[in-house]
Scaffold this active site. Sequence first.
Site, mmCIF file in Angstrom:
data_model
loop_
_atom_site.group_PDB
_atom_site.id
_atom_site.type_symbol
_atom_site.label_atom_id
_atom_site.label_comp_id
_atom_site.label_asym_id
_atom_site.label_seq_id
_atom_site.Cartn_x
_atom_site.Cartn_y
_atom_site.Cartn_z
ATOM 1 N N ASP A 1 6.967 2.528 6.110
ATOM 2 C CA ASP A 1 6.727 1.947 4.737
ATOM 3 C C ASP A 1 6.945 2.905 3.625
ATOM 4 O OD1 ASP A 1 6.366 -0.114 6.233
ATOM 5 O OD2 ASP A 1 4.552 -0.926 5.158
ATOM 6 N N SER B 1 0.802 -1.171 -0.053
ATOM 7 C CA SER B 1 0.192 0.285 -0.048
ATOM 8 C C SER B 1 0.697 1.181 -0.054
ATOM 9 C CB SER B 1 -0.999 0.108 1.179
ATOM 10 O OG SER B 1 -0.190 0.233 2.361
#
Length: 398
Positions: free
Chosen positions: A206, A148
């Site tokens: 991330d 994502s």
Amino acid sequence: MWARELAVSAPGKVILHGEHAVVLGKVALAVALDLRTFLRLRPGVEGRLSISLPGVGVRRSWDTPGLRALRGRIAGKGRGEEPLPRGKQLDALREFAGIAAGASAPESLATLAFLYMCLAISAKYGDVPSVDLVVWSELPTGAGLGSSAAYAVCLAAALLMACGAISCPLQEGESTARWTEEELTLINSWAFRGEQVIHGNPSGVDNAVGTWGGALRYQAGKITPLKRVPMLRILLTNTKVPRSTKILVAGVKEKILKFPAIMNPVLDSIDAISQECQSVLEAMPANPSPEHYPVLEEFFDINQHLLNVLGVGHPSLDRLCQVTASHSLHSKLTGAGGGGCGITLLPPDTSPLAVEAAKQDLCACGFECWETKIGAPGVTLHSCSSLSAQVLHALAQS
């Protein structure tokens, strides 16, 4: 008017060391994975904005006047404001896109993140022109590999470039280019907004790995890029065993509360491995020779045992480690544990036959494997002609 056809890519990530201990203030090392998400940006039908995600079955298109009207409902009072993804704004986006409240399927969250980022970026920097976006990923969703975030980084880079907030650094005749440090910081900040839409309260690790690549040290909310990171070959294995990160984290906390004198030294040992590994990586050459690997392999072995002590192991991960050990390779879980993924170091003197044999044995267990690298570059701009045939084919299936 956007006039060029270009592509953007961003890497996934794995946690090298520090899983679970990082939740309690210890050091974690996150590294960029050379499995990437790709976004193709090209001129679209005038007056329309389109996005396709063939991997999750999304093909959506909206007229720009409708998007502009919606922007007025979520963008705050003035163009200078940067709206945070709050409940009422996201509710308005869901209603507009026909997404049910509480929908958590990847296609719903991907659509919601796109709409939010598109409208919030255009509110800040001016209209996004009529473009057609296609996104395809080498990363599996829901495996803890930062899929994502790679998507959000690609979206941020493409939308910011399309509306002129950052430059288009790719010159004619070049195959790839990267943005300036200042522009990367802007890409990262908007990618984090996209991650907030998808995950609610992400750490920011991330999207930072997706933006800068290489390796990052994360501790108590502070993210620091490592000075130098070698590209290391690994085998990435997905056990396909589903797990709940929330339940696993809660289990670790419960064990620490029950046995603090036993468990706190375990966390300290994991922290020490992360810090020692950082020192080793920063001292290694860009293309390390086989003699650099034994200490990294020992770190893998020790950390895997410590993670089992924390209670986040799983029979599937034990099997993964046993199979690779039978081929003289060293593995550990990566991420939350309880199933999910594991990583195996592949020293440069590992023969292709040995790698293939290990992959066959792992696949025979019902696992899925990728031979790849860690320490990969962050978000990158490409000429479409420079992309591999596989990527071009996948992007064409929209």
